[in-house]
Design a protein around this motif. Structure first.
Motif, short mmCIF file in Angstrom:
data_model
loop_
_atom_site.label_atom_id
_atom_site.label_comp_id
_atom_site.label_asym_id
_atom_site.label_seq_id
_atom_site.Cartn_x
_atom_site.Cartn_y
_atom_site.Cartn_z
N LYS A 1 53.43 65.49 49.14
CA LYS A 1 54.88 65.45 49.14
C LYS A 1 55.34 65.56 47.75
O LYS A 1 56.31 65.88 47.51
N SER A 2 54.37 65.15 46.73
CA SER A 2 54.64 64.93 45.31
C SER A 2 55.14 66.40 44.67
O SER A 2 54.41 67.41 45.04
N SER A 3 55.89 66.29 43.57
CA SER A 3 56.01 67.48 42.78
C SER A 3 54.78 67.71 41.91
O SER A 3 53.85 66.94 41.98
N LYS A 4 54.88 68.78 41.20
CA LYS A 4 53.68 69.10 40.50
C LYS A 4 53.66 68.07 39.30
O LYS A 4 52.27 67.54 39.23
N ARG A 5 54.65 67.39 38.64
CA ARG A 5 54.43 66.23 37.81
C ARG A 5 53.93 65.17 38.69
O ARG A 5 53.05 64.45 37.92
N GLY A 6 54.14 64.88 39.93
CA GLY A 6 53.71 63.73 40.57
C GLY A 6 52.22 63.93 40.84
O GLY A 6 51.59 62.93 40.70
N LYS A 7 52.06 65.32 41.24
CA LYS A 7 50.49 65.26 41.59
C LYS A 7 49.62 65.31 40.22
O LYS A 7 48.41 64.67 40.36
N ASP A 8 50.29 65.78 39.22
CA ASP A 8 49.49 65.46 37.73
C ASP A 8 49.26 63.96 37.55
O ASP A 8 48.11 63.62 37.18
#
Length: 136
Positions: A112-119
């Motif tokens: 569910k996370s954004s790319k930044r959240g995944k990183d």
């Protein structure tokens, strides 16, 4: 104090600073508190970890700073994986049918996370694994 000195030297190198006081400031410590830690050979790993997490733009390699690897990682960002060697560690045969509820929740949050959240999730998991490798 040898281990402390090695960590300190690598951190100074990564941040391009020269003084212990500058490192103390980065880590949110007073110069006196930092000197006390240095005299006890007790590097403030918790503060270092918080600093690295708070400043992903600096692309600091905790493995390198703590001495787990001999050279800094290639600056390729998190496009591949936080630690490129983790690709070699990936086991396609790993059983994932029996995930714990927390592991399932982590996967759901990741998806569910954004790319930044995944990183950030990958970076945090990687740093926790590094700290565990060092028994910290």
């Amino acid at each position: 104090m040898e281990n402390f000195k090695k960590i300190l030297l690598r951190l100074k190198n990564e941040l391009s600073v020269e003084t212990d006081n500058q490192i103390a400031e980065f880590l949110g410590l007073t110069p006196a508190a930092f000197r006390t830690r240095k005299n006890r050979n007790s590097f403030p790993v918790h503060q270092l970890t918080e600093f690295v997490l708070a400043h992903p733009e600096l692309d600091l390699d905790l493995d390198y700073i703590l001495g787990n690897v001999k050279t800094p990682k290639e600056k390729k960002g998190l496009e591949i994986v936080v630690n490129p060697s983790a690709i070699d560690e990936f086991d396609e045969e790993m059983e994932i049918d029996n995930l714990t509820p927390k592991e399932v929740l982590l996967v759901k949050y990741y998806r569910k996370s954004s790319k930044r959240g995944k990183d950030n999730l990958l970076r945090t998991a990687h740093m926790e694994a590094v700290l565990s490798d060092h028994n910290l």
